[in-house]
Design a protein around this motif. Structure first.
Motif, PDB file in Angstrom:
ATOM      1  N   VAL A  41       0.862  -1.181   0.000  1.00  0.00           N
ATOM      2  CA  VAL A  41       0.000   0.000   0.000  1.00  0.00           C
ATOM      3  C   VAL A  41       0.903   1.237   0.000  1.00  0.00           C
ATOM      4  N   SER A  42       0.638   2.182  -0.900  1.00  0.00           N
ATOM      5  CA  SER A  42       1.533   3.334  -1.035  1.00  0.00           C
ATOM      6  C   SER A  42       0.760   4.625  -1.244  1.00  0.00           C
ATOM      7  N   CYS A  43       1.341   5.725  -0.781  1.00  0.00           N
ATOM      8  CA  CYS A  43       0.712   7.035  -0.954  1.00  0.00           C
ATOM      9  C   CYS A  43       1.776   8.122  -0.875  1.00  0.00           C
ATOM     10  N   VAL A  44       1.439   9.307  -1.381  1.00  0.00           N
ATOM     11  CA  VAL A  44       2.364  10.443  -1.320  1.00  0.00           C
ATOM     12  C   VAL A  44       1.588  11.689  -0.912  1.00  0.00           C
ATOM     13  N   THR A  46       2.456  16.014  -0.056  1.00  0.00           N
ATOM     14  CA  THR A  46       3.458  17.072  -0.078  1.00  0.00           C
ATOM     15  C   THR A  46       3.014  18.229   0.808  1.00  0.00           C
ATOM     16  N   ASP A  73      -2.965   8.175   5.954  1.00  0.00           N
ATOM     17  CA  ASP A  73      -3.524   7.645   4.696  1.00  0.00           C
ATOM     18  C   ASP A  73      -3.416   6.115   4.662  1.00  0.00           C
ATOM     19  N   SER A  76      -5.966   4.556   6.900  1.00  0.00           N
ATOM     20  CA  SER A  76      -7.337   4.618   6.388  1.00  0.00           C
ATOM     21  C   SER A  76      -7.651   3.483   5.410  1.00  0.00           C
ATOM     22  N   MET A  77      -6.644   2.731   5.014  1.00  0.00           N
ATOM     23  CA  MET A  77      -6.872   1.532   4.201  1.00  0.00           C
ATOM     24  C   MET A  77      -6.797   0.272   5.063  1.00  0.00           C
ATOM     25  N   SER A 132       8.025  16.254   0.561  1.00  0.00           N
ATOM     26  CA  SER A 132       7.165  15.271  -0.093  1.00  0.00           C
ATOM     27  C   SER A 132       7.507  13.909   0.503  1.00  0.00           C
ATOM     28  N   ARG A 147     -12.832   3.416  -0.022  1.00  0.00           N
ATOM     29  CA  ARG A 147     -13.935   4.360   0.168  1.00  0.00           C
ATOM     30  C   ARG A 147     -15.261   3.772  -0.310  1.00  0.00           C
TER      31      ARG A 147
ATOM     32  N   MET B   1      -3.662  12.114  -2.091  1.00  0.00           N
ATOM     33  CA  MET B   1      -4.265  11.935  -3.408  1.00  0.00           C
ATOM     34  C   MET B   1      -5.088  13.164  -3.789  1.00  0.00           C
ATOM     35  N   SER B   2      -5.159  14.145  -2.841  1.00  0.00           N
ATOM     36  CA  SER B   2      -6.063  15.265  -3.043  1.00  0.00           C
ATOM     37  C   SER B   2      -5.586  16.178  -4.165  1.00  0.00           C
ATOM     38  N   GLY B  26      -7.208   7.322  -6.850  1.00  0.00           N
ATOM     39  CA  GLY B  26      -8.609   7.596  -6.578  1.00  0.00           C
ATOM     40  C   GLY B  26      -9.030   7.312  -5.148  1.00  0.00           C
ATOM     41  N   ASP B  27      -8.205   6.585  -4.391  1.00  0.00           N
ATOM     42  CA  ASP B  27      -8.511   6.355  -2.972  1.00  0.00           C
ATOM     43  C   ASP B  27      -7.410   7.020  -2.151  1.00  0.00           C
ATOM     44  N   ASP B  28      -7.340   6.741  -0.853  1.00  0.00           N
ATOM     45  CA  ASP B  28      -6.285   7.355  -0.040  1.00  0.00           C
ATOM     46  C   ASP B  28      -4.912   6.824  -0.413  1.00  0.00           C
ATOM     47  N   CYS B  29      -4.859   5.566  -0.840  1.00  0.00           N
ATOM     48  CA  CYS B  29      -3.591   4.925  -1.195  1.00  0.00           C
ATOM     49  C   CYS B  29      -3.814   4.035  -2.409  1.00  0.00           C
ATOM     50  N   GLY B  87       4.572  13.854  -6.408  1.00  0.00           N
ATOM     51  CA  GLY B  87       4.212  15.016  -5.592  1.00  0.00           C
ATOM     52  C   GLY B  87       4.569  16.268  -6.369  1.00  0.00           C
ATOM     53  N   ASP B 122      -0.145  13.879  -5.772  1.00  0.00           N
ATOM     54  CA  ASP B 122      -0.594  14.941  -4.882  1.00  0.00           C
ATOM     55  C   ASP B 122      -0.151  16.252  -5.510  1.00  0.00           C
TER      56      ASP B 122
END
Lengths: 325, 325
Positions: A41-44, A46, A73, A76-77, A132, A147, B1-2, B26-29, B87, B122
């Motif tokens: 699971v990955s996210c970014v 900044t 983030d 939340s998954m 970032s 979601r 992701m915003s 499209g989701d948080d991660c 980012g 992001d």
């Protein structure tokens, strides 16, 4: 990986080593072992000085928050965070030992409680302080909570107080669209407000426990209304929220209702979790997890849109971002 | 992701879908499936306007390069790139359809040849255009090629011409420590120079093929001398480089020797691979991979340090960054 040594020098003594790391900082890339039956699971996210934090914020708090919002983030998954990579753009005036030491400690203080390792970093010069952070985590295969999945009848819950971070920001800024400078130093804020704004606690433990229970989940970064709106849109449902059930705080309760609700619904930056669950599962979850913070605040309904109740009567609130849906 | 929608709107039609992606943007991660017997390889690199590219660079080239330099880092481990997270910090004047469309196409043009998917992003406002890309890839378990492992007697190779990107930069800037504005537009450069500076080709195919052959590897971002120095330091060895064997270009050959060598040894930004290999393996590799670019330029020796030969005689060259070792 170039030029990150200024930060890493201070950080390497503080950082956690995660058993998944095969090769950490020091080569062109990091190498990680993924546990069996897990997905990555990955996210970014900044953060820019003067936009996401006032220029007067100390570097410890900046670094902490840059990590915390990403761990939120992952939470939340339902994912368990494992590692971060940091891209740091630094004005020359900040490229000194004092700033970097505090920044590194801020990174460490956000990572250590969750066993998160710093596995990659890049520092460059820039006129504007920009951070970032990419966060990586694991989730049991095909069990992540997205979601999408809220069903009519599900209870809507949050993990704690929302609105305090927004109240804090209004406490130090006269003009939210100004130059990003505070009119009063963050240190002058009451302790709870400063903590909410600068040191949000990512709800990692709760997020993981909610696997198998929650039907949908998001973290509250843009405001409860807008973020819950993402769940509603993804799931094709609506919601009725009981404003009186939202976990509050004496400093919020001291405000007129309209102001308090603005902070709670449109405030943002709280990093609490918002999730949905069938009521039978909610009862079971509470019995099995008596230590976990979980506050029912409403119910999913078929009629699309957001309805707010106060004293069981409907209240008209404008939800920021909702017009986009 | 915003707030990434401005970019993603233009990108989603162009982006590759990778079979490892369980949940994309499209989701948080994002959620990814890791292939069996593979390890995850990750890196981050940040580009700042006026520092890593002149302000006059078009957004297509900026986006392309921000991705390419990261794919090059993955290639230097022998990893196969899989996905990126971006980012992006964007001045208000650039937050328009024209900039974002070209930027998205630049991302796509760097990703598509390698089947790389954009899985996270992001976008935030900022006074300074800043792009931080995290790249993820896979490598067969425990077979990644690191900087450590060069042995005395190994042949040192590069994958192609070095020095052109540096020559290009000097062609448009009178003062490398100036304000980041070009004195001449990048478009005015000869085609080969502009390509070298703005559209470096990450050596992904070669990097992967070198698994089982190369004893150490790095990509040339800071200059052949400095980057090869990282291999020497990590491996505890030295090197003798034949300057006449470094793949060159007519525009470099037209310069006096001292200038040409400066670009080749200290220039940087080439994103060719530099690697070491026992000579027996080199012969086998060439037979098995006749299509792969590979140029022997020297040999690993026991005496630490960098020695340069021209016409078989030693030449005294100052290697940027070497004094730090």
């Amino acid at each position: 990986m170039s030029e990150f040594s200024l930060i890493y020098t201070h950080f390497k003594h503080a950082t956690t080593r995660h058993p998944s790391t095969v090769l950490g900082i020091g080569d062109d890339c990091a190498i990680s072992h993924i546990p069996p039956n897990s997905q990555l699971v990955s996210c970014v996210d900044t953060l820019v000085a003067g936009r996401h934090f006032v220029h007067e914020t100390d570097s410890h708090a900046i670094a902490y928050k840059a990590v915390a919002v990403n761990l939120s983030d992952l939470a939340s998954m339902g994912a368990t965070p494992y590692a971060i990579l940091v891209g740091l753009s630094l004005p020359k005036a900040m490229a000194n030992d004092g700033f970097c030491k505090a920044f590194a400690h801020g990174l460490a203080d956000a990572c250590t409680p969750f066993g998160v390792e710093l596995i990659g970093g890049d520092t460059t010069g820039s006129p504007v302080l920009t951070i970032s952070v990419t966060a990586l985590g694991f989730v049991p295969s095909n069990q992540a909570i997205t979601r999408q999945g809220a069903c009519v009848g599900d209870v809507v819950c949050v993990s704690g107080t929302v609105g305090l971070a927004s109240l804090a920001l209004h406490g130090i800024l006269d003009d939210l669209n100004g130059d990003g400078h505070a009119n009063r130093p963050p240190d002058s804020l009451p302790h709870d407000l400063r903590q909410a704004m600068q040191y949000p606690a990512p709800q990692v433990a709760l997020g993981g426990r909610l696997i198998g229970f929650a039907s949908s989940m998001i973290d509250i970064s843009d405001g409860l209304g807008q973020d819950l709106g993402h769940i509603l849109r993804a799931s094709g449902v609506g919601v009725v929220i009981d404003l009186d059930a939202i976990p509050s705080h004496a400093l919020l309760d001291a405000l007129p209702h309209a102001q308090k609700w603005q902070h709670q619904i449109n405030g943002g930056d709280d990093y609490q979790l918002c999730f949905t669950m069938p009521s039978a599962k909610l009862d079971l979850f509470k019995i099995q997890n008596p230590d976990m913070p979980i506050y029912p605040i409403g119910q999913i309904v078929a009629d699309k849109g957001l309805v707010f109740l106060h004293n069981k009567k409907e209240v008209d609130l404008l939800v920021k971002g909702w017009e986009h849906f």
